[in-house]
Design a protein around this motif. Sequence first.
Motif, PDB file in Angstrom:
ATOM      1  N   ASN A   1       0.911  -0.975   0.000  1.00 16.47           N
ATOM      2  CA  ASN A   1       0.000   0.000   0.000  1.00 16.47           C
ATOM      3  C   ASN A   1       1.088   1.165   0.000  1.00 16.47           C
ATOM      4  OD1 ASN A   1      -2.278  -1.996   1.283  1.00 16.47           O
ATOM      5  ND2 ASN A   1      -2.855  -2.194   1.445  1.00 16.47           N
TER       6      ASN A   1
ATOM      7  N   GLU B   1      -8.542  -2.613  -1.864  1.00 16.16           N
ATOM      8  CA  GLU B   1      -9.863  -2.082  -2.213  1.00 16.16           C
ATOM      9  C   GLU B   1     -10.893  -3.203  -2.339  1.00 16.16           C
ATOM     10  OE1 GLU B   1      -6.632   0.581  -3.176  1.00 16.16           O
ATOM     11  OE2 GLU B   1      -7.038  -1.471  -3.832  1.00 16.16           O
TER      12      GLU B   1
ATOM     13  N   VAL C   1     -10.494   3.530   1.920  1.00 20.43           N
ATOM     14  CA  VAL C   1      -9.953   3.492   0.564  1.00 20.43           C
ATOM     15  C   VAL C   1      -9.804   4.900   0.014  1.00 20.43           C
ATOM     16  CG1 VAL C   1     -10.464   2.822  -1.824  1.00 20.43           C
ATOM     17  CG2 VAL C   1     -10.845   1.201   0.051  1.00 20.43           C
ATOM     18  N   GLY C   2      -8.616   5.217  -0.497  1.00 22.69           N
ATOM     19  CA  GLY C   2      -8.378   6.495  -1.158  1.00 22.69           C
ATOM     20  C   GLY C   2      -8.229   7.683  -0.236  1.00 22.69           C
TER      21      GLY C   2
ATOM     22  N   TRP D   1      -5.753   8.678   1.375  1.00 21.92           N
ATOM     23  CA  TRP D   1      -4.458   9.332   1.187  1.00 21.92           C
ATOM     24  C   TRP D   1      -4.559  10.512   0.242  1.00 21.92           C
ATOM     25  CZ3 TRP D   1      -2.963   8.848  -3.938  1.00 21.92           C
ATOM     26  CH2 TRP D   1      -3.588   7.821  -4.666  1.00 21.92           C
ATOM     27  N   LYS D   2      -5.508  10.461  -0.703  1.00 22.71           N
ATOM     28  CA  LYS D   2      -5.634  11.572  -1.654  1.00 22.71           C
ATOM     29  C   LYS D   2      -6.227  12.823  -1.018  1.00 22.71           C
ATOM     30  CE  LYS D   2      -5.313  10.541  -6.439  1.00 22.71           C
ATOM     31  NZ  LYS D   2      -5.835  10.967  -7.750  1.00 22.71           N
TER      32      LYS D   2
ATOM     33  N   SER E   1      -2.368  16.272  -6.582  1.00 23.56           N
ATOM     34  CA  SER E   1      -3.193  15.186  -7.094  1.00 23.56           C
ATOM     35  C   SER E   1      -2.980  15.010  -8.595  1.00 23.56           C
ATOM     36  CB  SER E   1      -4.673  15.463  -6.800  1.00 23.56           C
ATOM     37  OG  SER E   1      -5.482  14.388  -7.234  1.00 23.56           O
TER      38      SER E   1
ATOM     39  N   ASP F   1      -1.364  11.734 -10.441  1.00 26.24           N
ATOM     40  CA  ASP F   1      -2.121  11.048 -11.480  1.00 26.24           C
ATOM     41  C   ASP F   1      -1.298  10.914 -12.756  1.00 26.24           C
ATOM     42  OD1 ASP F   1      -4.275  10.757  -9.810  1.00 26.24           O
ATOM     43  OD2 ASP F   1      -5.412  12.443 -10.645  1.00 26.24           O
TER      44      ASP F   1
ATOM     45  N   TYR G   1       1.466   8.311 -12.121  1.00 23.78           N
ATOM     46  CA  TYR G   1       0.896   6.965 -12.116  1.00 23.78           C
ATOM     47  C   TYR G   1       0.605   6.502 -13.545  1.00 23.78           C
ATOM     48  CZ  TYR G   1      -2.381   3.146 -11.191  1.00 23.78           C
ATOM     49  OH  TYR G   1      -3.009   1.921 -11.167  1.00 23.78           O
TER      50      TYR G   1
ATOM     51  N   ARG H   1      -7.621   0.772  -7.890  1.00 14.70           N
ATOM     52  CA  ARG H   1      -8.736   1.709  -7.720  1.00 14.70           C
ATOM     53  C   ARG H   1      -8.454   2.619  -6.536  1.00 14.70           C
ATOM     54  NH1 ARG H   1     -14.052  -1.613  -6.908  1.00 14.70           N
ATOM     55  NH2 ARG H   1     -12.695  -3.026  -5.734  1.00 14.70           N
ATOM     56  N   THR H   2      -8.955   3.847  -6.595  1.00 14.75           N
ATOM     57  CA  THR H   2      -8.849   4.750  -5.444  1.00 14.75           C
ATOM     58  C   THR H   2     -10.218   5.029  -4.833  1.00 14.75           C
ATOM     59  OG1 THR H   2      -8.963   6.700  -6.892  1.00 14.75           O
ATOM     60  CG2 THR H   2      -6.774   5.858  -6.332  1.00 14.75           C
ATOM     61  N   THR H   3     -11.267   4.457  -5.445  1.00 15.25           N
ATOM     62  CA  THR H   3     -12.625   4.570  -4.901  1.00 15.25           C
ATOM     63  C   THR H   3     -13.320   3.230  -5.080  1.00 15.25           C
ATOM     64  OG1 THR H   3     -13.538   5.335  -7.023  1.00 15.25           O
ATOM     65  CG2 THR H   3     -12.833   7.035  -5.446  1.00 15.25           C
TER      66      THR H   3
END
Length: 263
Positions: A125, A164, A229-230, A232-233, A241, A245, A248, A260-262
């Motif tokens: 993670n 996730e 989940v997510g 950290w953003k 951000s 992105d 990545y 996935r981040t959501t």
Amino acid sequence: MELPPRPKLFDFHGVSMTNYFTDNWDNVQNFQARPDDILIATYPKAGTTWVSYILDLLYFGQTTHEHQRPIFEKVPFLELLIPLYPPGVEVLDNLTTSPRLIKTHLPVQLLPKSFWEKNCRIDWNNYLQRFMDGKMVFGSWYDHVTGWWERKQTHSKILYLFYEDMVEDTGRELDRLCSFLGLSPSAEEKERVKGGVQFDNMKKNSMANYSTNPVMDFKISPFMRKGKVGDWKNHFTVAQSEQFDEDYKKKMENTQLRFRTTI
């Protein structure tokens, strides 16, 4: 008790490491795996304790004596060598439980050869810039997750789990894990495990939350964070951000691995 100083990063076989994970390197590389060992291989803070606790409950949940020991003792950290504790390799060599549950953060190329030879089962993670540059202990997150993903394609005994997916449907992922391990727990046993590994329950459980580990300073931060989940953003600015992105997208464009981040 005075905690040991935070160690410095240095390049080790192309991976950023600290002496806590390299000072016992010969013994780590010569570690003799057993065919029934189960290796939990993750990047740091990517659900390691969650999977460790699930496996502990599946295999040893009914054993009263084992249940009263903290998770970091029951699932030894293979490459760890720090003050106050015996080396991870030594703890594993003296472990009497079977199968042995083993934790590692090593990238796939640094894993001791005996794990491949014995065909063991494996579960898989300024900070933002260092993360993107791979200047973190255990190296680049991108290299770590894609390295294990690529090895999975040619090695049948690697199960790749996504945090996730586990949050989205713990029962479904528990069924996948049991199938992979050849376990057939009853419906009652599976419900017991699901209840025990819910984030809020684990965070309050001193056997799972590392609060009994004297190396952890909970005055600074608890070992277990939010479990969202997510999340950290939420600590990024809009510019950060967008920067992440783009990073990545660029570094993951040549792999079929997707996160996935959501949910």
